[in-house]
Design an enzyme around this catalytic site. Structure first.
Site, PDB file in Angstrom:
ATOM      1  N   ASP A 156     -15.399  11.216 -26.451  1.00  0.00           N
ATOM      2  CA  ASP A 156     -14.388  11.194 -27.511  1.00  0.00           C
ATOM      3  C   ASP A 156     -14.347  12.520 -28.271  1.00  0.00           C
ATOM      4  O   ASP A 156     -13.287  13.029 -28.578  1.00  0.00           O
ATOM      5  CB  ASP A 156     -14.624  10.017 -28.481  1.00  0.00           C
ATOM      6  CG  ASP A 156     -16.012  10.035 -29.096  1.00  0.00           C
ATOM      7  OD1 ASP A 156     -16.931  10.682 -28.540  1.00  0.00           O
ATOM      8  OD2 ASP A 156     -16.204   9.394 -30.151  1.00  0.00           O
TER       9      ASP A 156
ATOM     10  N   ASP B  47     -18.847  18.064 -30.977  1.00  0.00           N
ATOM     11  CA  ASP B  47     -19.058  18.615 -32.312  1.00  0.00           C
ATOM     12  C   ASP B  47     -20.014  19.811 -32.162  1.00  0.00           C
ATOM     13  O   ASP B  47     -19.596  20.926 -31.869  1.00  0.00           O
ATOM     14  CB  ASP B  47     -19.669  17.469 -33.140  1.00  0.00           C
ATOM     15  CG  ASP B  47     -19.510  17.641 -34.626  1.00  0.00           C
ATOM     16  OD1 ASP B  47     -19.570  18.778 -35.094  1.00  0.00           O
ATOM     17  OD2 ASP B  47     -19.347  16.636 -35.323  1.00  0.00           O
TER      18      ASP B  47
HETATM   19  C1  PRP Z   1     -20.704  11.180 -31.302  1.00  0.00           C
HETATM   20  C2  PRP Z   1     -19.667  11.422 -30.215  1.00  0.00           C
HETATM   21  C3  PRP Z   1     -20.368  12.327 -29.250  1.00  0.00           C
HETATM   22  C4  PRP Z   1     -21.334  13.100 -30.135  1.00  0.00           C
HETATM   23  C5  PRP Z   1     -20.835  14.490 -30.336  1.00  0.00           C
HETATM   24  O1  PRP Z   1     -21.576  10.153 -30.891  1.00  0.00           O
HETATM   25  O2  PRP Z   1     -19.253  10.220 -29.618  1.00  0.00           O
HETATM   26  O3  PRP Z   1     -21.056  11.600 -28.258  1.00  0.00           O
HETATM   27  O4  PRP Z   1     -21.419  12.415 -31.391  1.00  0.00           O
HETATM   28  O5  PRP Z   1     -21.659  15.204 -31.220  1.00  0.00           O
HETATM   29  P1  PRP Z   1     -22.397  16.547 -30.840  1.00  0.00           P
HETATM   30  O6  PRP Z   1     -21.420  17.414 -30.095  1.00  0.00           O
HETATM   31  O7  PRP Z   1     -22.784  17.119 -32.175  1.00  0.00           O
HETATM   32  O8  PRP Z   1     -23.597  16.202 -30.019  1.00  0.00           O
HETATM   33  P2  PRP Z   1     -22.494   9.315 -31.905  1.00  0.00           P
HETATM   34  O9  PRP Z   1     -23.925   9.778 -31.766  1.00  0.00           O
HETATM   35  O10 PRP Z   1     -21.892   9.352 -33.264  1.00  0.00           O
HETATM   36  O11 PRP Z   1     -22.440   7.868 -31.281  1.00  0.00           O
HETATM   37  P3  PRP Z   1     -21.164   6.912 -31.002  1.00  0.00           P
HETATM   38  O12 PRP Z   1     -20.382   7.522 -29.848  1.00  0.00           O
HETATM   39  O13 PRP Z   1     -21.815   5.634 -30.618  1.00  0.00           O
HETATM   40  O14 PRP Z   1     -20.347   6.836 -32.255  1.00  0.00           O
END
Ligand code: PRP
Length: 190
Positions: A111, A114
């Site tokens: 999704d 970051d």
């Molecule tokens: C979110 C998103 C990505 C990740 C990106 O997952 O879905 O997998 O963070 O962040 P990064 O580029 O800083 O690593 P999250 O850990 O919030 O879990 P979720 O998908 O269950 O909401």
């Protein structure tokens, strides 16, 4: 008393500052991505889409249903270790894929990217399993937040450094099923 509890538990539209990407804009872009992916993999036997839970579940469902090529769907569940609201960069594997990966054409479906740590972890993990090919499809990217360079082969939208919710994305596991992508008000998380 009961009403107060309900008000805190369900998504509160007042916590959402504004819509960043409306339903029609998302739908059109997902269609374009699916058309591009279908064209690029047209001569391959089959594609394995690996959705990253939880955030990618809605994007993956919409994308997969627009593909015109043979494909299978699998999932991997990860979670980032956070200190307060800030990612530490460490990633935890919660559930692995069910299907074998070796020798297959893999498309990781995320999704949002970051800092890039999650996608880096996924790339390293899947490369080690020797797939026939490995690409990534990401709905949203926040380039200002990047700490690690990661390859994004198919990208939906670049967005500014704001907290977004909806269309699978959450704040404290809420707002995932908003049909559009919205900016969360700062006071909701500060
Ligand atoms: C979110 C998103 C990505 C990740 C990106 O997952 O879905 O997998 O963070 O962040 P990064 O580029 O800083 O690593 P999250 O850990 O919030 O879990 P979720 O998908 O269950 O909401």
């Amino acid at each position: 008393m009961a009403n107060e509890r309900v008000t805190r538990e369900i998504p509160i539209p007042g916590s959402v500052e504004r819509s960043l990407l409306d339903e029609e804009t998302i739908r059109r872009r997902v269609e374009e991505l699916a058309a591009q992916i279908s064209a690029d993999y047209a001569d391959r036997e089959s594609l394995l889409l690996v959705g990253v839970l939880k955030g990618a579940f809605i994007f993956l469902a919409d994308l997969a249903r627009r593909l015109t090529i043979p494909h299978h769907v699998d999932f991997i569940a990860l979670s980032s270790y956070n200190r307060g609201m800030v990612s530490t960069g460490a990633v935890r594997l919660i559930m692995d894929t069910r299907a074998p990966v070796t020798g297959r054409h893999i498309l990781i479906v995320e999704d949002i990217v970051d800092t890039g740590h999650t996608l880096k972890y996924l790339m390293d993990t899947f490369h080690a399993r020797q797939p026939a090919s490995l690409r990534t499809c990401v709905l949203l990217s926040k380039p200002e937040q990047r700490e690690i360079e990661v390859p994004i082969d198919y990208l939906g939208f670049e967005i500014p450094n704001v907290w977004v919710v909806g269309y699978g994305l959450d704040f404290a596991d809420r707002y995932r099923t908003l049909p559009y992508i919205a900016v969360l008000k700062r006071e909701a998380y500060e």
